[in-house]
Design an enzyme around this catalytic site. Sequence first.
Site, mmCIF file in Angstrom:
data_model
loop_
_atom_site.group_PDB
_atom_site.id
_atom_site.type_symbol
_atom_site.label_atom_id
_atom_site.label_comp_id
_atom_site.label_asym_id
_atom_site.label_seq_id
_atom_site.Cartn_x
_atom_site.Cartn_y
_atom_site.Cartn_z
ATOM 1 C CG HIS A 182 -2.111 -0.849 1.061
ATOM 2 N ND1 HIS A 182 -2.329 -1.976 1.815
ATOM 3 C CD2 HIS A 182 -3.150 -0.763 0.215
ATOM 4 C CE1 HIS A 182 -3.459 -2.530 1.440
ATOM 5 N NE2 HIS A 182 -3.979 -1.827 0.477
ATOM 6 N NE ARG B 9 -1.874 -3.650 -13.689
ATOM 7 C CZ ARG B 9 -0.808 -2.946 -14.097
ATOM 8 N NH1 ARG B 9 -0.761 -1.648 -13.908
ATOM 9 N NH2 ARG B 9 0.191 -3.555 -14.705
ATOM 10 N NE ARG C 160 -5.985 -6.323 -16.276
ATOM 11 C CZ ARG C 160 -4.748 -6.409 -15.793
ATOM 12 N NH1 ARG C 160 -3.751 -6.729 -16.592
ATOM 13 N NH2 ARG C 160 -4.500 -6.148 -14.541
ATOM 14 C CD GLU D 100 -1.927 -10.480 -19.349
ATOM 15 O OE1 GLU D 100 -1.281 -9.889 -18.490
ATOM 16 O OE2 GLU D 100 -3.112 -10.842 -19.172
ATOM 17 C CG ASN E 162 4.255 -6.118 -16.302
ATOM 18 O OD1 ASN E 162 5.174 -5.590 -16.904
ATOM 19 N ND2 ASN E 162 3.267 -5.428 -15.768
ATOM 20 C CG ASP E 163 1.210 -11.731 -16.175
ATOM 21 O OD1 ASP E 163 1.811 -12.285 -15.243
ATOM 22 O OD2 ASP E 163 0.194 -11.042 -16.016
ATOM 23 N NE ARG F 160 3.768 -9.497 -12.580
ATOM 24 C CZ ARG F 160 2.708 -8.933 -13.142
ATOM 25 N NH1 ARG F 160 1.913 -9.638 -13.918
ATOM 26 N NH2 ARG F 160 2.451 -7.660 -12.949
ATOM 27 C CB CYS G 210 -0.802 -2.125 -21.114
ATOM 28 S SG CYS G 210 -1.399 -3.818 -21.066
HETATM 29 C C1 PEP Z 1 1.167 -7.411 -17.757
HETATM 30 O O1 PEP Z 1 1.108 -8.578 -17.395
HETATM 31 O O2 PEP Z 1 2.113 -6.932 -18.426
HETATM 32 C C2 PEP Z 1 0.096 -6.468 -17.380
HETATM 33 C C3 PEP Z 1 0.054 -5.244 -17.860
HETATM 34 O O3 PEP Z 1 -0.832 -6.917 -16.490
HETATM 35 P P1 PEP Z 1 -0.564 -6.994 -14.888
HETATM 36 O O4 PEP Z 1 0.764 -6.358 -14.608
HETATM 37 O O5 PEP Z 1 -1.703 -6.295 -14.249
HETATM 38 O O6 PEP Z 1 -0.566 -8.482 -14.673
HETATM 39 MG MG MG Z 2 -0.731 -9.381 -16.591
#
Ligand code: PEP
Ligand code: MG
Length: 605
Positions: free
Chosen positions: A208, A306, A342, A443, A466-467, A477, A514
């Site tokens: 947080h 998100r 999303r 992803e 990221n994923d 990650r 993203c």
């Molecule tokens: C990602 O996975 O790159 C993404 C933007 O989604 P999150 O980080 O919310 O999993």
């Molecule tokens: Mg993701």
Amino acid sequence: MSESTTDRDPDPDAEAASITYDGTGVSPLAGVGTAAWYDPGADASLDDPPAPETVDPDAERERFEDARERATTELERERERTAERVGEEEAAVFDAHRQFLDDPQIIDGVEAAIDEGLPAAHAVRRAFEDPISQFEGMDGRMAERADDLRDVRDRLVRLLTDGDRVDLSSLPDGTVLLAERLTPSDTAQLDPDRVAGFATKLGGRTSHAAIFARSIGLPAVVGVGDDLEEIADDEPVFVDGDAGAVTVDPTADQRERANAGRGVEVREERVTTADGEPIEVAANVGTLAELEGAIRQGADGIGLFRTEFLFLDRESPPDEAEQIEAYREALAAFPEGRVVVRTLDVGGDKPIPYLDMPDPENPFLGERGIRRSLGPDADLFETQLRALLRANAAEPGTLSVMFPMVATVSELEAALETVASVADDLASEGLDHEVPELGVMIETPSAALTAEALAERVDFLSIGTNDLTQYVMAAARENDRVAELHDPCEPAVLRAIERTVAAGQAGDAWVGMCGEMAGDPDLTDLLVGLGLDELSMSAVTIPDVKANIAAVETAAAETLADDATDAAASAAVRDRVAKRDRSHSRDSNPDSDSDADPDSDSETP
Ligand code: PEP
Ligand code: MG
């Protein structure tokens, strides 16, 4: 995580030696100021409880009740203040604190400890021990509930011991706050106009404290570890929220950097590359409070909302009406810009207490995102789609909806069918509306490998690096030990991106990104060269990325991207990126007009 690197100058007459402590940067902001330690839990008088026969249980119970009432009043005040200054979602954390305060198990625990002969403050400490360690043993966001419990415990102890509360809202100008950890109530009190930044021994990017710091634009580094204790009160400190480093005795350069602010011009207009290719630059947001920052930093729209943040830190899911209001607010903030929402992406590292979520060994490989929406959370998915379509009817024209964690074409088809059926239901209820633009996140490796078939069925693809990186590289990650492998510049990840862009172009779907990679200003040229139509990122990096786009020549960027995807290792990619050819770009020609031509904007990527 904590690793200190010393940078001592051997010459005693030279500028003071600097010592740097590494942690996790929370936002690309830097600040310089004077260290001040904050230790709310320290109360020596609690070490040795008095003899039980000297304690009057009835009086202690009364004192405990009185402290609970005063704590409730304080929480109400702080909730109100946070809702005004930061946002409704962040303020909701204080509702969770109220629930802990009223939790019968905790109250019984305190009363039992009082009956054993402990004074109320000691009893509170004892009763909170077990619940705190239970939450600490959990993963991800649940572990952060331990912070909330500590916050409630420390509040009660302070009220019971008449301890003075350090007033974090009126710290001296230029304070760099150092702490073991900061709770939500602590962070919400910090005034970014007075506080130069903070650094904590514990905490991660999703704590947080980190989320609040990003929302209110505070330089911050978390997770520095015990080495942070080497910094003493009153020492001059530089907090680099970008590099994730805290430096004692900052250099002249660091001071200048902090005092210069970001020094990057905010471009409210849309930008094109130096040779006129439009690229949309959007913001990622998790809460409505972040919309204002996105507008301030010149976002063209929202590339990733998100929505799971609407569902966290509460006892039950938001209903349709509450969601409509939230989505309308996001749409109204960008009347001219695309707003990509999303659908719910829970599971993985985002468990939700009120949903039935078994705790499998590999949550990232289990029921996440669309898998839950098409399975156990089907009702929530329908409610969310109804809310989105209703919000779109009220604020028409700019909504896009995308689905997370899609791995197969049939999952996408099932999601599209659900949208169609919800749209029909609403039409038969008399709602005059149009189905918004629909897209899918790329992803998973399977989505990248079947991107052609996905692109044929949607309006856009948005790459979640990221994923995608964690699944392509088989490197979690959030696991520091494999952080080196979780690198979107690995050629395998770049080839997945290259493939996705080609699939989007063949299927007439625009392609955005993203994941965090999109907001790394060092990689803008590479991403332009890879052919992305849209880049979406934390609002604070938008000015840098817009400036870089305006300076890049597409042909040079494409050569760079070809070289990068052919490379054998991420080190070679980064090397090529560092040596990129900007010889034809505008930023190498100070006499040229570096502003993008707003007239050449395209409506859509
Ligand atoms: C990602 O996975 O790159 C993404 C933007 O989604 P999150 O980080 O919310 O999993
Ligand atoms: Mg993701």
